[in-house]
Structures are given as structure tokens and as C-alpha cells.
Design an enzyme around this catalytic site. Sequence first.
Site, PDB file in Angstrom:
ATOM      1  N   LYS A 213       0.833  -1.203   0.000  1.00 59.54           N
ATOM      2  CA  LYS A 213       0.000   0.000   0.000  1.00 59.54           C
ATOM      3  C   LYS A 213       0.866   1.250   0.000  1.00 59.54           C
ATOM      4  CE  LYS A 213      -3.830  -2.228   2.106  1.00 59.54           C
ATOM      5  NZ  LYS A 213      -4.452  -2.607   3.322  1.00 59.54           N
ATOM      6  N   ARG A 214       1.947   1.189   0.758  1.00 62.00           N
ATOM      7  CA  ARG A 214       2.813   2.365   0.841  1.00 62.00           C
ATOM      8  C   ARG A 214       3.643   2.510  -0.427  1.00 62.00           C
ATOM      9  NH1 ARG A 214       6.786   1.734   3.846  1.00 62.00           N
ATOM     10  NH2 ARG A 214       6.114  -0.263   4.670  1.00 62.00           N
TER      11      ARG A 214
END
Length: 446
Positions: A213-214
Site C-alpha cells: 500500500k505504501r
Amino acid sequence: MTNKPVVTRFAPSPTGLLHSGSYRTALFAYIFARQNTGKFILRIEDTDKERSKKEYEDNIMDSLKWLGLDYDEFYRQSERTEIYKKYITKLVDAGYAYISKETPKEPGDREEVIRFKNPNKKVVFDDLIRGKIEFDTTELKDFIIAKSMDEPVFHLVNVVDDYEMGMTHIIRGEDHISNTPRQILIYEAIGAPIPQFAHIPLLLATDKSKLSKRHGALPVSGYREKGYLPDAILNYMALLGWHPTDDTEILSLKQIIEQFSLERVQKGGAVFDEEKLMWFNKQYVSKLSDTEFIDHAKSFIPEWLSRSDDTLQRLLPLLREKIVTFANITELFGSAGELRFVHSIQKYKPDQLLWKKAPDREVTKSHLVECRKMIRELAGKSPTIEMIKAAIWPYAEANGKGHVLWPLRMSLTGQEKSPDPFTCLYILGIDESLKRIDAAILSLNS
Ligand code: GLU
């Protein structure tokens, strides 16, 4: 192989927004079903009550709808407890599973769970993408299939549903390979045929690390908010791990369905590159008709502009040329945007009107006065950009382009960065342009 009609599914757990790895999996399963005129099922795997959330389920469903991945049947595991219970009972009664007394280690741990009696054997399956995979199940021990009769866990519900729903092909991410041996043991115990497995490669970030996600891709809803087109996303995603026999890149979903084959899906991880996705989006944006473009642009166009159809029409070619995703429209009109001036001109200092190579107020003023005269001539003629340019260009060439065009552009926009002055004149219209030039001339008097 039997000739059973193909059934595939997408089986997300609603524990987060629909992420790129997942919708790529959904897409492959969808393509395969449609290609074989089979059935595509959406099954929400929400047996983990703590982590499953309705908002994530909504996000998954909205995202699939937006992408246009329609499904033929829908199930929610939380509504199927009775079915699973029947299977757990059968497995326990037949001696394939047993109620196991546990020593709770942490608060909340159960004193009793249902474990599968591992036959400790070698399991072999032929993965359609990865080939033959062998696994000795001994190390898996007697694994848990339910926390109680009413609380089955992942492996059991996954297998029961795939069996009950007549799944022929399990197309899913390769992170599930290690789950397959356990699941095959359960298939065998319930007397179900083993479906074909196709584990598709993971997505990687551009530096080849695992996509997270990051680090990497956004959920579908994120790309939607950024103003990507669903067709561009589908096209790009289909090419992550698969490609047609030639080098064609722009393919409609219909063409992909015609050409796709699981055998051509690569084994190695596929790199997700947002730059490339942007390239696809630009291609798809350029194929839109003006009406379609405006339709997609609607939610990104500032309120004042949506009320001025004329201005919007005049801006259209420029917007079409400048944007990659529709959210760029919002940026273009934003406080640091190139088109901010269209709504209203920012206050600027009179000295900013002076061309750096000829910072003379009187000369600058005289150029603006001359330009004003030429522009006034165009009033009432609805001039095109070319007409505007034709009117001013000879004067600019004769007197130095920068000397004439810099102050003109500055007087129209008050911005260091903007489109060329002819385009600005065209967008603003003659009346508004004259007003702004007058104000500039006036400011040079002070
Ligand atoms: N619910 C599982 C997941 O979201 C998918 C299981 C499967 O596709 O078999 O990872």
C-alpha cells in the site's frame, strides 16, 4: 478433462480497499470465464468477523462495477454458516476431523477447536501456470478448520464453496499456493473433485520489491478518484503477467477475452508501473469523443466553469492535450495551475509586465497599446486562435517576440506560466482580454 462448463470466481476478503493485486486476479478469472462462455462468481469471504467490514465489501463491489466486471452470481460467506456446519459435522462424523481440546495461550483463545486429521501424505497438483507442484503435508500438522461448529475458517469455507458452486478453475494470486495442499486434503475428504488451479504471479513495484500500500499501486477507488478511465486500467492490468502473441498494447476487453490464454501467463512477478498506466490512460483519453470527454471530466471541472459552457468548449482542445488523468483538470485550475487565470487574474506587480531583456515601462506600454488596437479589431468576429495569432504575429516579429508577447501574456494571465497569449486571448474572449489589457496599461502609468 471433462467438458463441464467453466466456472471461476473472485473471492476477496473484505478487509481492505480493493487493491491492484486483487483486481488483477479478478480480471484474469473474469476473462477466463467469459472466454469460455462460463460463469463468473463473486464471493465475499467474510468469515473473519473482526477484520471484515461492510465498507470494504461496498468498495469491492463498487470497484468491480466501475471496472465493468459483471458477475453472474453473488455469495457472502457469513450467510452460509449452515452449509459449512453440515460439512464440518460430516467430516467429524467420518473421522476426517475431530474436536480438539486446546490449552489457551492468550486471552480469547479457544479451549476447543475443530482440527483436520492430516493424513500426512504427498500432495501433487498440476498448476496451469506453474506446472507440477508437490508438497508433503506432514509439516502442516492437524490444521484448524473451524473455531466451533458455527465458526469455520478460511480453508474449509473456501473449499466447501468452491465445491458447492461448481468451480472448475481456481484462478488466484500465487500467495495462495501454500494453502493449496491443505485445501486439496479437504477436497479429498469431502469427496469433491479437485478443480484446476492457476496461481498468477504477484505484482511487483518498479524496484522489484513486493507491491504494498505504501509502495506502489492504489486501490481501484484511488485510481477512480484520480480520474483514470476503467478501460485503461483493465487494459494495463491484463498485460501484467500476460501479453498477446504480438506486441499490441492497446486492446479492448473484448480483444483481450478473444486472445487470452492461461498458458501464456508468465511465472515471474509482473512489475506494476504507474507511469505506464498513465501512458495507457492518455491513449484512452485521446480516443474519447468530446462528449465522452466532458462526461468523464464533469466531476473534476470547477463549479464556475461547469456553468460556462462557452468557456468550457473553448478550453476543450487544450484540456484534451494537457491531461493524463482527469484529476489533472482540477490541478490546472488550482492555485498553482496553469489555467488559474481563466477564472480570475491574480494580482501582479506592474514590473512583472516588463520583458526581462527590455525592462522599459514606456516601450512595454506602447506594445500593449498597439496589441490592444489589433485585438479590438477582432471584437464581434468570434476569432479562432489562428485568427488571433495572424493579427498580432507580424507586429511581434517586427518588434521582438519577447518584447511584445511577454507583456501581453502577463497582462492576460498574471502568471509566469500559462499557455501562449493567443490561446489565452481565445479562451478569455475579446471583451475580457481587453479589460485585462486596459488594467495592465493603467498599472504601468502609476
Ligand atoms: N479470500 C482470499 C483472499 O482474499 C482468496 C482465496 C482464494 O482466492 O482462494 O486472499
